[in-house]
Motif scaffolding. Structure first.
Motif, PDB file in Angstrom:
ATOM      1  N   ILE A 121       0.877  -1.251   0.016  1.00 41.18           N
ATOM      2  CA  ILE A 121       0.191  -0.060   0.167  1.00 41.18           C
ATOM      3  C   ILE A 121       0.976   1.264  -0.016  1.00 41.18           C
ATOM      4  O   ILE A 121       2.050   1.094   0.450  1.00 41.18           O
ATOM      5  N   ASN A 122       0.332   2.354  -0.513  1.00 39.01           N
ATOM      6  CA  ASN A 122       0.865   3.522  -0.331  1.00 39.01           C
ATOM      7  C   ASN A 122       0.709   4.188   1.059  1.00 39.01           C
ATOM      8  O   ASN A 122      -0.396   4.944   1.461  1.00 39.01           O
ATOM      9  N   ARG A 123       1.761   3.931   1.933  1.00 34.79           N
ATOM     10  CA  ARG A 123       1.517   4.262   3.298  1.00 34.79           C
ATOM     11  C   ARG A 123       1.343   5.811   3.414  1.00 34.79           C
ATOM     12  O   ARG A 123       0.050   6.227   4.198  1.00 34.79           O
ATOM     13  N   SER A 124       1.774   6.667   2.887  1.00 34.75           N
ATOM     14  CA  SER A 124       1.905   7.955   3.047  1.00 34.75           C
ATOM     15  C   SER A 124       0.321   8.704   2.558  1.00 34.75           C
ATOM     16  O   SER A 124      -0.265   9.406   3.313  1.00 34.75           O
ATOM     17  N   ALA A 125       0.058   8.285   1.334  1.00 34.67           N
ATOM     18  CA  ALA A 125      -0.871   8.686   0.704  1.00 34.67           C
ATOM     19  C   ALA A 125      -2.073   8.294   1.485  1.00 34.67           C
ATOM     20  O   ALA A 125      -3.145   9.090   1.743  1.00 34.67           O
ATOM     21  N   LEU A 126      -2.571   7.049   1.867  1.00 38.25           N
ATOM     22  CA  LEU A 126      -3.407   6.619   2.567  1.00 38.25           C
ATOM     23  C   LEU A 126      -3.592   7.195   4.049  1.00 38.25           C
ATOM     24  O   LEU A 126      -4.660   7.496   4.443  1.00 38.25           O
ATOM     25  N   ALA A 127      -2.519   7.418   4.557  1.00 37.73           N
ATOM     26  CA  ALA A 127      -2.561   8.174   5.983  1.00 37.73           C
ATOM     27  C   ALA A 127      -3.292   9.409   6.034  1.00 37.73           C
ATOM     28  O   ALA A 127      -3.611  10.042   7.175  1.00 37.73           O
TER      29      ALA A 127
END
Length: 233
Positions: A121-127
């Motif tokens: 997953i795209n950790r930063s974008a989702l967060a």
């Protein structure tokens, strides 16, 4: 004895009391009590834990039993990843990727745990998304439920009826995990309220859960596409 002779004694006694107070605060302040980052749950051991989870995923990928993968997914996160994060400091802009070092915001806690468990997953974008968008991006709509203006008791009862497993929960201004163990539901999150760290608490008495007027849950451990993705090593 003159006041000038008493003053050094009073001053030293005051320092001693202050020193003892600080020691007691450190001993009982939750992040230090919850975490074992300096002795047991070190970053090095965390890396080894994640490697062990990866090996387990490889074994499961050769099987066709979805029940086994579901159980292993929840166990990997709840038993082998969460404990390393307990006591890690919260901050609104926290983005640490190492438990016990630096600080972490609630959204980053959720996405970092999922990424470390093995999801691509795209950790930063989702967060950085609102929690509802994050949940919708992670799993299909059939595993998502929404609750408006429900009491905490009603909400937890619905979680219990929905079934055991791992959930992501989105609130008015917060996000985290819910773990339904069958015998109880627990809220695991990077708390922006006292004790301002990653904690595990009983959902029925969680103040942040109680205050939120809107709640959305995604039962991520039941989403077959998520589990299929998790087994890709």
């Amino acid at each position: 004895m003159s006041n000038s002779k008493w003053f050094p004694i009073i001053k030293n006694t005051g320092y001693l009391i202050l020193y003892l107070f600080v020691l007691c605060w450190i001993a009982f302040y939750s992040p230090w009590r919850l975490s074992k980052h300096w002795l047991q749950n070190t970053p090095e051991k965390y890396k080894k834990e994640l490697a062990a989870i990866r090996r387990e995923r490889k074994k499961l990928a050769q099987q066709s039993n979805s029940s086994n993968s579901r159980t292993a997914f929840v166990k990997a996160i709840d038993n082998h990843i969460f404990p390393y994060w307990y006591g890690t400091f919260w901050s609104f802009n926290g983005t640490t990727q190492v438990p016990g070092r630096g600080s972490i915001a609630c959204g980053y806690f959720v996405t970092t745990v999922l990424r470390d468990a093995g999801l691509e997953i795209n950790r930063s974008a989702l967060a950085q998304m609102p929690s509802e968008q994050m949940i919708k991006a992670l799993m299909s709509e059939e595993h998502i439920k929404r609750f408006r203006n429900k009491s905490l008791k009603e909400f937890i009862t619905q979680i219990e009826k929905t079934g055991e497993g791992l959930y992501i929960v989105g609130l008015d201004n917060h996000t985290g995990f819910l773990v339904n163990e069958g015998k109880g539901v627990y809220f695991v999150h990077a708390s922006g309220a006292y004790p301002f760290c990653v904690i595990r608490e009983k959902a029925r008495s969680a103040t942040i859960l109680k205050k939120s007027k809107y709640r959305i849950i995604g039962r991520i451990s039941e989403d077959k596409s998520v589990l299929k993705s998790w087994l890709k090593v």
